[in-house]
Design a protein around this motif. Structure first.
Motif, PDB file in Angstrom:
ATOM      1  N   ARG A 100       1.010  -1.264   0.553  1.00  0.00           N
ATOM      2  CA  ARG A 100       0.478   0.211   0.039  1.00  0.00           C
ATOM      3  C   ARG A 100       1.007   1.259   0.401  1.00  0.00           C
ATOM      4  O   ARG A 100       1.841   0.947   1.226  1.00  0.00           O
ATOM      5  N   TYR A 101       1.168   2.019  -1.214  1.00  0.00           N
ATOM      6  CA  TYR A 101       2.048   2.909  -1.191  1.00  0.00           C
ATOM      7  C   TYR A 101       1.296   3.596  -0.171  1.00  0.00           C
ATOM      8  O   TYR A 101       2.247   4.928   0.468  1.00  0.00           O
ATOM      9  N   PRO A 102       0.064   4.308   0.403  1.00  0.00           N
ATOM     10  CA  PRO A 102      -0.622   5.467   0.972  1.00  0.00           C
ATOM     11  C   PRO A 102       1.009   5.363   2.349  1.00  0.00           C
ATOM     12  O   PRO A 102       0.908   6.067   2.745  1.00  0.00           O
ATOM     13  N   VAL A 103       0.682   4.521   2.890  1.00  0.00           N
ATOM     14  CA  VAL A 103       0.711   3.840   4.471  1.00  0.00           C
ATOM     15  C   VAL A 103       2.342   3.918   4.189  1.00  0.00           C
ATOM     16  O   VAL A 103       3.271   4.991   5.062  1.00  0.00           O
ATOM     17  N   TYR A 104       3.582   3.682   2.954  1.00  0.00           N
ATOM     18  CA  TYR A 104       4.458   3.122   2.349  1.00  0.00           C
ATOM     19  C   TYR A 104       5.142   4.494   2.898  1.00  0.00           C
ATOM     20  O   TYR A 104       6.593   5.458   2.880  1.00  0.00           O
ATOM     21  N   VAL A 105       4.050   6.255   2.282  1.00  0.00           N
ATOM     22  CA  VAL A 105       5.149   6.995   1.819  1.00  0.00           C
ATOM     23  C   VAL A 105       4.833   7.816   3.274  1.00  0.00           C
ATOM     24  O   VAL A 105       5.538   9.042   3.377  1.00  0.00           O
ATOM     25  N   ASN A 106       4.039   7.724   4.216  1.00  0.00           N
ATOM     26  CA  ASN A 106       3.787   8.226   5.546  1.00  0.00           C
ATOM     27  C   ASN A 106       3.740   7.003   6.660  1.00  0.00           C
ATOM     28  O   ASN A 106       3.719   7.102   7.990  1.00  0.00           O
ATOM     29  N   LEU A 112       3.829  -3.079   2.880  1.00  0.00           N
ATOM     30  CA  LEU A 112       3.437  -4.058   3.094  1.00  0.00           C
ATOM     31  C   LEU A 112       2.406  -4.728   4.122  1.00  0.00           C
ATOM     32  O   LEU A 112       2.762  -4.522   5.656  1.00  0.00           O
ATOM     33  N   LEU A 113       1.318  -4.401   4.105  1.00  0.00           N
ATOM     34  CA  LEU A 113       0.348  -4.707   5.475  1.00  0.00           C
ATOM     35  C   LEU A 113      -0.265  -5.852   4.918  1.00  0.00           C
ATOM     36  O   LEU A 113      -0.942  -6.576   3.893  1.00  0.00           O
ATOM     37  N   LEU A 114      -1.431  -6.767   6.905  1.00  0.00           N
ATOM     38  CA  LEU A 114      -2.061  -7.648   6.588  1.00  0.00           C
ATOM     39  C   LEU A 114      -3.557  -7.101   6.696  1.00  0.00           C
ATOM     40  O   LEU A 114      -3.398  -6.249   7.436  1.00  0.00           O
ATOM     41  N   GLU A 115      -4.837  -7.337   5.708  1.00  0.00           N
ATOM     42  CA  GLU A 115      -5.407  -7.057   5.316  1.00  0.00           C
ATOM     43  C   GLU A 115      -6.761  -8.783   5.290  1.00  0.00           C
ATOM     44  O   GLU A 115      -6.508  -9.778   5.231  1.00  0.00           O
ATOM     45  N   THR A 116      -7.597  -7.822   6.060  1.00  0.00           N
ATOM     46  CA  THR A 116      -9.333  -8.218   5.211  1.00  0.00           C
ATOM     47  C   THR A 116      -9.246  -8.488   3.824  1.00  0.00           C
ATOM     48  O   THR A 116      -8.890  -7.079   3.885  1.00  0.00           O
ATOM     49  N   VAL A 207      -0.719  -5.792  13.117  1.00  0.00           N
ATOM     50  CA  VAL A 207      -2.026  -5.497  12.287  1.00  0.00           C
ATOM     51  C   VAL A 207      -2.365  -4.034  12.063  1.00  0.00           C
ATOM     52  O   VAL A 207      -2.595  -4.322  13.715  1.00  0.00           O
ATOM     53  N   VAL A 208      -2.165  -2.646  11.197  1.00  0.00           N
ATOM     54  CA  VAL A 208      -1.891  -1.858  11.174  1.00  0.00           C
ATOM     55  C   VAL A 208      -3.154  -1.567  10.354  1.00  0.00           C
ATOM     56  O   VAL A 208      -3.895  -0.091  10.276  1.00  0.00           O
ATOM     57  N   ASP A 209      -3.782  -2.294   9.849  1.00  0.00           N
ATOM     58  CA  ASP A 209      -5.038  -2.026   8.884  1.00  0.00           C
ATOM     59  C   ASP A 209      -6.081  -1.132   9.412  1.00  0.00           C
ATOM     60  O   ASP A 209      -6.300  -2.650  10.885  1.00  0.00           O
ATOM     61  N   ALA A 210      -7.098  -0.546   9.536  1.00  0.00           N
ATOM     62  CA  ALA A 210      -8.085  -0.458  10.789  1.00  0.00           C
ATOM     63  C   ALA A 210      -9.515  -1.827  10.415  1.00  0.00           C
ATOM     64  O   ALA A 210      -9.791  -1.267  11.468  1.00  0.00           O
ATOM     65  N   LYS A 211      -9.361  -1.586   9.321  1.00  0.00           N
ATOM     66  CA  LYS A 211     -10.878  -2.863   8.604  1.00  0.00           C
ATOM     67  C   LYS A 211     -10.455  -3.883   9.214  1.00  0.00           C
ATOM     68  O   LYS A 211     -11.312  -4.810   9.457  1.00  0.00           O
ATOM     69  N   THR A 212      -8.799  -4.511   8.938  1.00  0.00           N
ATOM     70  CA  THR A 212      -8.964  -5.966   9.494  1.00  0.00           C
ATOM     71  C   THR A 212      -8.659  -5.631  11.122  1.00  0.00           C
ATOM     72  O   THR A 212      -8.864  -6.429  12.607  1.00  0.00           O
ATOM     73  N   VAL A 213      -7.957  -4.886  11.998  1.00  0.00           N
ATOM     74  CA  VAL A 213      -8.335  -4.348  13.341  1.00  0.00           C
ATOM     75  C   VAL A 213      -9.608  -3.864  13.860  1.00  0.00           C
ATOM     76  O   VAL A 213      -9.688  -5.313  15.035  1.00  0.00           O
ATOM     77  N   MET A 214     -10.543  -3.496  13.831  1.00  0.00           N
ATOM     78  CA  MET A 214     -12.331  -3.965  13.904  1.00  0.00           C
ATOM     79  C   MET A 214     -12.090  -5.285  13.869  1.00  0.00           C
ATOM     80  O   MET A 214     -13.444  -5.895  14.572  1.00  0.00           O
ATOM     81  N   LEU A 215     -12.436  -5.876  12.580  1.00  0.00           N
ATOM     82  CA  LEU A 215     -12.651  -7.231  13.171  1.00  0.00           C
ATOM     83  C   LEU A 215     -12.025  -8.297  13.669  1.00  0.00           C
ATOM     84  O   LEU A 215     -12.828  -9.012  13.806  1.00  0.00           O
TER      85      LEU A 215
END
Length: 231
Positions: A100-106, A112-116, A207-215
Motif C-alpha cells: 500500500r503506497y499511501p502507508v509506505y509514504v507516510n 506491506l499490510l496484512l488485511e481482510t 496488523v495496523v489496517d483499520a478494517k482488519t483490526v476492527m473485524l
C-alpha cells in the motif's frame, strides 16, 4: 464560486464526458435536504482521474443560531466491502498481504499490510461485491455470509461507507490460488494465521489496517471466537 457554464470552456466530468464517460460530477450534494442547518451553496470538481475530488461551499448554522460559511474537500471513491474469513474448527483466519503506497509514504517501513479481503462495490450490492473480492484475492468461494456493521472509515474527508462481513471458510472452500488481479496492479500474498496470533498482531504492530483490526476485535468480543476466549 464556480463560473457559469456559458462563461467557461466545457469541463470534462461536468459539461462533457470525462475519460470514464461521466458528466454532472459537480451535482453531488446540491439537493441535500436532510439537515435544515446545512445549506450547500456550490460544488467544484477538482479532480476526476478515477475517483472524484470535490470542493463544496456550504453554510452551517451554529449552536448559537448564526450561520457560518465553510469549504470542505471530499474524496469520493465509492463505497466498499470487507470480509473476515475464519475457520472455526482450526481457529484460523485468512488475510491478504499487499503493498500500500499511501502507508509506505507516510512512515510504514515497507508498505506491506496484512488485511481482510476488501474492495469497492462498483455496480454490485455489498454481498455480491465481497464474494467477488474473496474469490479474487484469497481464492475462497464464500457460502454463508454475516453482515457485521457499516462504518464511515474517514468521515472528515472521504465519503466511503464500508460494509463489514464475516464468513466461515475451510480447506474445501479454498477453490483457487487467489492473489488478486494482475491487470489491476494486485500482487497479493494469501496468509493463513492462527486467530490468536492475528489478534495479538493488532497490539504488537503487525496488523495496523483499520478494517482488519476492527473485524479481529469483533471476532474476539462477540464473533465466532468470543465464547472460546471467555472459556
Amino acid at each position: 464560486m464556480t463560473a457559469p457554464a456559458a462563461l467557461r470552456p466545457p469541463v470534462p466530468g461536468v459539461d462533457v464526458p470525462d475519460a470514464r464517460g461521466r458528466t454532472g460530477l459537480d451535482r453531488a450534494g446540491r439537493d441535500l435536504t436532510g439537515n435544515p442547518d446545512v445549506r450547500v451553496r456550490d460544488v467544484e470538481l477538482l479532480a476526476a482521474g478515477w475517483h472524484v475530488l470535490r470542493r463544496t461551499t456550504l453554510e452551517v448554522r451554529r449552536s448559537d443560531g448564526s450561520w457560518q460559511t465553510q469549504q470542505r474537500e471530499t474524496y469520493d471513491r465509492g463505497n466498499g466491502a470487507t470480509v473476515l474469513l475464519y475457520d472455526p474448527d482450526r481457529r484460523t483466519v485468512l488475510l491478504a498481504r499487499q503493498f500500500r503506497y499511501p502507508v509506505y509514504v507516510n512512515g510504514h517501513p515497507d508498505g506491506l499490510l496484512l488485511e481482510t479481503a476488501a474492495g469497492l462495490l462498483d455496480d454490485d450490492d455489498p454481498a455480491t461485491a465481497i464474494r467477488r473480492e474473496a474469490a479474487e484475492e484469497l481464492g475462497v468461494v464464500v457460502g454463508e455470509l454475516q453482515e457485521v456493521f457499516q462504518v464511515w472509515m474517514s468521515p472528515g474527508s472521504v465519503t466511503e461507507r464500508l460494509h463489514f462481513f464475516a464468513a466461515p471458510y475451510s480447506p474445501r472452500t479454498r477453490a483457487a490460488q487467489g492473489g488478486g488481479l494482475a491487470e489491476e496492479g494486485e500482487d497479493i500474498e494469501v496468509c493463513e494465521l492462527a486467530f490468536d496470533d492475528a489478534l495479538a498482531g493488532t497490539t504488537d504492530g503487525r496488523v495496523v489496517d483499520a478494517k482488519t483490526v476492527m473485524l479481529l476485535q469483533w471476532a474476539a468480543l462477540s464473533g465466532p471466537f468470543a465464547a472460546a476466549r471467555r472459556d
